[in-house]
Design a protein around this motif. Structure first.
Motif, PDB file in Angstrom:
ATOM      1  N   PHE A  10       0.954  -0.978   0.151  1.00 41.19           N
ATOM      2  CA  PHE A  10      -0.027  -0.148   0.068  1.00 41.19           C
ATOM      3  C   PHE A  10       0.805   1.141  -0.116  1.00 41.19           C
ATOM      4  CE2 PHE A  10      -2.784   3.300   1.799  1.00 41.19           C
ATOM      5  CZ  PHE A  10      -3.740   3.266   1.142  1.00 41.19           C
ATOM      6  N   ASP A  11       0.470   2.106  -0.811  1.00 43.36           N
ATOM      7  CA  ASP A  11       1.226   3.414  -0.640  1.00 43.36           C
ATOM      8  C   ASP A  11       0.489   4.373   0.145  1.00 43.36           C
ATOM      9  OD1 ASP A  11       2.134   6.004  -1.512  1.00 43.36           O
ATOM     10  OD2 ASP A  11       2.214   5.636  -3.648  1.00 43.36           O
ATOM     11  N   PRO A  12       1.288   5.044   1.029  1.00 39.20           N
ATOM     12  CA  PRO A  12       0.751   5.844   2.144  1.00 39.20           C
ATOM     13  C   PRO A  12       0.037   6.942   1.620  1.00 39.20           C
ATOM     14  CG  PRO A  12       3.136   5.674   2.526  1.00 39.20           C
ATOM     15  CD  PRO A  12       2.744   4.794   1.421  1.00 39.20           C
ATOM     16  N   ILE A  13       0.430   7.682   0.558  1.00 35.76           N
ATOM     17  CA  ILE A  13      -0.097   8.660   0.238  1.00 35.76           C
ATOM     18  C   ILE A  13      -1.625   8.581  -0.371  1.00 35.76           C
ATOM     19  CG2 ILE A  13       1.843   9.790  -0.507  1.00 35.76           C
ATOM     20  CD1 ILE A  13       1.029   9.484  -3.420  1.00 35.76           C
ATOM     21  N   GLU A  14      -1.891   7.201  -0.753  1.00 36.00           N
ATOM     22  CA  GLU A  14      -3.391   6.642  -0.959  1.00 36.00           C
ATOM     23  C   GLU A  14      -4.453   6.782   0.012  1.00 36.00           C
ATOM     24  OE1 GLU A  14      -4.098   6.362  -4.178  1.00 36.00           O
ATOM     25  OE2 GLU A  14      -2.163   5.920  -5.415  1.00 36.00           O
ATOM     26  N   VAL A  15      -5.687   7.091  -0.375  1.00 36.24           N
ATOM     27  CA  VAL A  15      -6.795   6.990   0.480  1.00 36.24           C
ATOM     28  C   VAL A  15      -7.306   5.867   0.903  1.00 36.24           C
ATOM     29  CG1 VAL A  15      -9.034   8.211   1.265  1.00 36.24           C
ATOM     30  CG2 VAL A  15      -7.164   9.445   0.094  1.00 36.24           C
ATOM     31  N   TYR A  16      -7.603   4.999  -0.391  1.00 34.93           N
ATOM     32  CA  TYR A  16      -8.517   3.855  -0.162  1.00 34.93           C
ATOM     33  C   TYR A  16      -7.769   2.505  -0.700  1.00 34.93           C
ATOM     34  CZ  TYR A  16     -12.229   7.201   0.319  1.00 34.93           C
ATOM     35  OH  TYR A  16     -13.135   8.315   0.817  1.00 34.93           O
ATOM     36  N   ASP A  17      -7.431   2.589  -2.103  1.00 32.64           N
ATOM     37  CA  ASP A  17      -6.757   1.453  -2.307  1.00 32.64           C
ATOM     38  C   ASP A  17      -5.419   1.919  -3.400  1.00 32.64           C
ATOM     39  OD1 ASP A  17      -8.882  -0.431  -1.930  1.00 32.64           O
ATOM     40  OD2 ASP A  17     -10.031   0.779  -3.072  1.00 32.64           O
ATOM     41  N   THR A  18      -4.504   0.999  -3.391  1.00 35.78           N
ATOM     42  CA  THR A  18      -3.357   0.994  -4.077  1.00 35.78           C
ATOM     43  C   THR A  18      -3.367  -0.099  -5.007  1.00 35.78           C
ATOM     44  OG1 THR A  18      -1.976   1.982  -2.451  1.00 35.78           O
ATOM     45  CG2 THR A  18      -0.727   0.895  -3.949  1.00 35.78           C
ATOM     46  N   TYR A  57       6.050  -8.238 -21.512  1.00 34.74           N
ATOM     47  CA  TYR A  57       5.243  -8.428 -20.442  1.00 34.74           C
ATOM     48  C   TYR A  57       3.858  -8.388 -20.498  1.00 34.74           C
ATOM     49  CZ  TYR A  57       9.594  -7.653 -17.866  1.00 34.74           C
ATOM     50  OH  TYR A  57      11.069  -7.863 -17.227  1.00 34.74           O
ATOM     51  N   ASP A  58       3.075  -9.492 -20.010  1.00 31.67           N
ATOM     52  CA  ASP A  58       1.726  -9.493 -19.954  1.00 31.67           C
ATOM     53  C   ASP A  58       1.588  -8.888 -18.447  1.00 31.67           C
ATOM     54  OD1 ASP A  58       0.925 -10.432 -22.253  1.00 31.67           O
ATOM     55  OD2 ASP A  58       0.851 -12.724 -21.378  1.00 31.67           O
ATOM     56  N   GLU A  59       0.578  -7.898 -18.426  1.00 32.28           N
ATOM     57  CA  GLU A  59       0.720  -6.974 -17.014  1.00 32.28           C
ATOM     58  C   GLU A  59      -0.826  -7.145 -16.348  1.00 32.28           C
ATOM     59  OE1 GLU A  59       4.057  -3.653 -17.578  1.00 32.28           O
ATOM     60  OE2 GLU A  59       2.053  -3.181 -18.081  1.00 32.28           O
ATOM     61  N   PHE A  60      -0.958  -7.064 -15.186  1.00 35.96           N
ATOM     62  CA  PHE A  60      -2.566  -7.056 -14.496  1.00 35.96           C
ATOM     63  C   PHE A  60      -1.884  -6.199 -13.353  1.00 35.96           C
ATOM     64  CE2 PHE A  60      -6.192  -9.111 -12.943  1.00 35.96           C
ATOM     65  CZ  PHE A  60      -6.759  -9.119 -14.230  1.00 35.96           C
ATOM     66  N   ILE A  61      -3.204  -5.791 -12.440  1.00 37.73           N
ATOM     67  CA  ILE A  61      -3.062  -5.119 -11.494  1.00 37.73           C
ATOM     68  C   ILE A  61      -3.480  -5.862 -10.179  1.00 37.73           C
ATOM     69  CG2 ILE A  61      -4.152  -3.249 -10.165  1.00 37.73           C
ATOM     70  CD1 ILE A  61      -2.152  -2.336 -12.356  1.00 37.73           C
ATOM     71  N   LEU A  62      -2.726  -5.835  -9.189  1.00 37.60           N
ATOM     72  CA  LEU A  62      -2.944  -5.969  -7.652  1.00 37.60           C
ATOM     73  C   LEU A  62      -3.398  -4.832  -7.017  1.00 37.60           C
ATOM     74  CD1 LEU A  62      -3.007  -8.395  -5.753  1.00 37.60           C
ATOM     75  CD2 LEU A  62      -1.079  -7.530  -4.695  1.00 37.60           C
ATOM     76  N   GLU A  63      -4.537  -5.099  -6.339  1.00 43.14           N
ATOM     77  CA  GLU A  63      -5.061  -3.843  -5.687  1.00 43.14           C
ATOM     78  C   GLU A  63      -5.253  -4.402  -4.031  1.00 43.14           C
ATOM     79  OE1 GLU A  63      -7.995  -0.999  -7.502  1.00 43.14           O
ATOM     80  OE2 GLU A  63      -9.140  -1.908  -6.324  1.00 43.14           O
ATOM     81  N   THR A  64      -4.833  -3.198  -3.346  1.00 43.77           N
ATOM     82  CA  THR A  64      -4.845  -3.680  -1.928  1.00 43.77           C
ATOM     83  C   THR A  64      -5.642  -2.220  -1.072  1.00 43.77           C
ATOM     84  OG1 THR A  64      -2.557  -4.889  -2.097  1.00 43.77           O
ATOM     85  CG2 THR A  64      -3.313  -3.734   0.076  1.00 43.77           C
ATOM     86  N   SER A  65      -6.402  -2.585  -0.132  1.00 40.74           N
ATOM     87  CA  SER A  65      -7.138  -1.844   0.459  1.00 40.74           C
ATOM     88  C   SER A  65      -6.269  -1.032   1.447  1.00 40.74           C
ATOM     89  CB  SER A  65      -8.188  -2.415   1.238  1.00 40.74           C
ATOM     90  OG  SER A  65      -8.767  -1.587   2.128  1.00 40.74           O
ATOM     91  N   SER A  66      -6.742   0.225   2.042  1.00 39.27           N
ATOM     92  CA  SER A  66      -5.918   0.770   3.117  1.00 39.27           C
ATOM     93  C   SER A  66      -6.265   0.148   4.355  1.00 39.27           C
ATOM     94  CB  SER A  66      -6.361   2.364   3.115  1.00 39.27           C
ATOM     95  OG  SER A  66      -7.838   2.571   3.357  1.00 39.27           O
ATOM     96  N   PHE A  67      -7.363  -0.748   4.518  1.00 36.78           N
ATOM     97  CA  PHE A  67      -7.579  -1.528   5.657  1.00 36.78           C
ATOM     98  C   PHE A  67      -6.871  -2.624   5.921  1.00 36.78           C
ATOM     99  CE2 PHE A  67     -11.101   1.519   5.082  1.00 36.78           C
ATOM    100  CZ  PHE A  67     -11.192   1.990   6.475  1.00 36.78           C
ATOM    101  N   ALA A  68      -6.197  -3.209   4.936  1.00 35.75           N
ATOM    102  CA  ALA A  68      -5.385  -4.502   4.905  1.00 35.75           C
ATOM    103  C   ALA A  68      -4.470  -4.569   5.789  1.00 35.75           C
ATOM    104  CB  ALA A  68      -5.084  -4.527   3.584  1.00 35.75           C
ATOM    105  N   ASP A  69      -4.341  -5.390   6.773  1.00 36.81           N
ATOM    106  CA  ASP A  69      -3.410  -5.614   7.755  1.00 36.81           C
ATOM    107  C   ASP A  69      -2.079  -5.844   7.211  1.00 36.81           C
ATOM    108  OD1 ASP A  69      -3.286  -8.387   7.278  1.00 36.81           O
ATOM    109  OD2 ASP A  69      -4.485  -8.852   9.222  1.00 36.81           O
ATOM    110  N   PHE A  70      -2.052  -6.127   5.809  1.00 45.45           N
ATOM    111  CA  PHE A  70      -0.355  -6.517   5.262  1.00 45.45           C
ATOM    112  C   PHE A  70      -0.072  -5.416   4.660  1.00 45.45           C
ATOM    113  CE2 PHE A  70      -3.960  -8.569   2.727  1.00 45.45           C
ATOM    114  CZ  PHE A  70      -3.572  -7.881   1.220  1.00 45.45           C
TER     115      PHE A  70
END
Length: 477
Positions: free
Chosen positions: A226-234, A246-259
């Protein structure tokens, strides 16, 4: 993930209708061992008095565009009145905080073919609906629609609301959860469905999947989930080596995720996650249940060397194709391959439409390619189509190692058909969408090779599909 405004997690209130005792499963989290008499009786009544339907049947009850005009503002969630239910298995978990007030369920614990989303007005759902739990959803009185109009994520809700963008479903309240989302005593292991990035589509949304030979993008070394400058998701970019790119894809992580403060792994390996979409539904994403599902300890992948590449970047719109070294030849009819440009992207085009010819056969042949430098060589390209003719495969791709390089010798040379994924095969009804051919093995060929794109059609027989070819490349390893 639900990207709507998120509040601090609430403590889950357990009511009498869920008389729960618990044990520790895998020293990870508590799951109920007794469902309680009321829930058991409700499930028994549902199985006796209602009819099970498939996920696809239930999802098809909702029509996001009832006027068939491409405008979702007239969408109305479907109110279920009949006594029907679906059975599924929980594929998501909010234990780590990466999901919020939502469940994804899939129609089978292994090799699923469909999945759905349920929005719930409660948190810490993993205590009640642990991953792998078999659940029965009593659809009577619920609504099938979208949580956000146009998202394409078919969702079960407890109510509806309407605005200028259309009708959407709202969360099941606590009483609806107790009455409509019924657990059995079974928890199955959810076996991840192994897919590639290019294979993921709307069908996979809500499924627990696995991607192999994957790594985080090169420029993410030293960063966290998670990027600390984000509010909700990174969003973090995942990549898989695919020959020369490369084949690319996005992983999205919530600001509430404990990891969220964990460092991203720097190696290559596999990731297991739930397929979802961005908040605006513009692209697919992966969302982790837990970082335990990330295993990237192997050496990073290496891109292959490019032997030959043509992107038609110098195309002049609407002219006969005369790219240096390429051969453009009409075997039948007078039509040649043309150069086209759309949104600054150049590509090759052939169509029999408007030629007036009863037969059109057009060849577009690469310059000679050295097939002896590397142990293995691989061909890749992209195709797209418009105005498809059912049952008409307009484009063939062939290879020759004995062509003499002249137009007079084209038809007398030995040409071997190469199998590839065509845009017509990938999605017949989807126009103007470039489709990757897949990696085509050329290692059995030696010497100088020529790749030919041969269009066959007829204007008078209405076999006049438009075909586009772009990004032709051969790479070696």
């Amino acid at each position: 993930m639900n990207n709507s405004i998120k509040f601090l997690k609430l403590t889950l209130v357990l009511v009498a209708s869920f008389t729960i005792t618990s044990c520790v499963q895998d020293d990870d989290y508590t799951v109920p061992t007794s469902l309680g008499d009321e829930e058991n009786l409700a499930l028994e009544s549902l199985l006796t008095n209602a009819t099970e339907v498939s996920f696809d049947y239930a999802k098809a009850l909702y029509n996001s565009d009832p006027n068939d005009d491409g405008d979702n503002s007239d969408a109305i969630p479907f109110a279920v009145e009949n006594a029907i239910y679906v059975k599924g298995y929980v594929s998501s978990s909010d234990q780590t905080g990466n999901f919020y007030k939502e469940l994804y369920i899939q129609n089978s614990a292994e090799n699923p073919t469909s999945a759905m989303k349920i929005v719930l007005d409660q948190t810490d759902n993993y205590n009640q609906f642990n991953k792998g739990r078999e659940v029965y959803i009593n659809l009577t009185g619920l609504f099938i629609g979208e949580e956000r109009t146009g998202s394409g994520i078919i969702t079960l809700g407890g109510g509806t609301e309407f605005d200028q963008y259309g009708g959407t479903v709202t969360s099941l309240n606590f009483n609806q959860i107790a009455q409509k989302v019924l657990r059995s005593g079974i928890t199955e292991e959810i076996v991840p469905l192994v897919v590639s990035f290019s294979e993921i589509n709307d069908t996979h949304v809500g499924m627990f999947v696995q991607i192999d030979d994957v790594e985080f993008a090169d420029d993410l070394n030293g960063l966290r989930y998670f990027d600390p400058i984000e509010v909700y998701d990174t969003s973090r970019t995942l990549q898989v080596c695919n020959g020369f790119n490369y084949d690319e894809f996005i992983l999205e992580t919530s600001s509430f995720a404990d990891f969220k403060e964990y460092l991203l792994p720097t190696g290559n390996g596999s990731i297991k996650a739930v397929v979802s979409k961005t908040y605006d539904a513009s692209s697919y994403i992966l969302a982790l249940n837990s970082v335990d599902d990330v295993s990237m300890d192997g050496p990073r992948c290496t891109l292959a060397s490019t032997i030959f590449e043509e992107r038609f970047d110098d195309a002049v719109d609407g002219t006969d194709l005369d790219t240096t070294g390429w051969t453009n030849y009409a075997e039948a009819g007078g039509e040649l391959w043309t150069e086209q440009v759309y949104n600054s992207n150049g590509y090759a085009e052939f169509t029999a439409y408007g030629t007036g010819n009863s037969s059109n056969i057009g060849w577009l042949i690469t310059p000679g390619i050295d097939l002896d430098t590397y142990a293995t060589e691989t061909l890749a390209f992209q195709t797209e189509h418009a105005y498809p003719d059912a049952g008409h495969d307009a484009l063939e791709v062939l290879i020759s190692t004995d062509w003499d390089g002249t137009t007079a010798g084209v038809t007398s040379a030995t040409w071997t058909v190469l199998e590839f994924t065509s845009s017509l095969e990938a999605d017949f009804e989807s126009w103007y969408t470039f489709t990757n051919s897949g990696n085509i093995d050329l290692s059995s060929y030696s010497g100088t090779g020529y790749i030919a794109f041969r269009y066959t059609g007829s204007d008078t027989s209405n076999l006049n599909t438009t075909m586009h070819v772009d990004n032709v490349a051969v790479f070696g390893e």
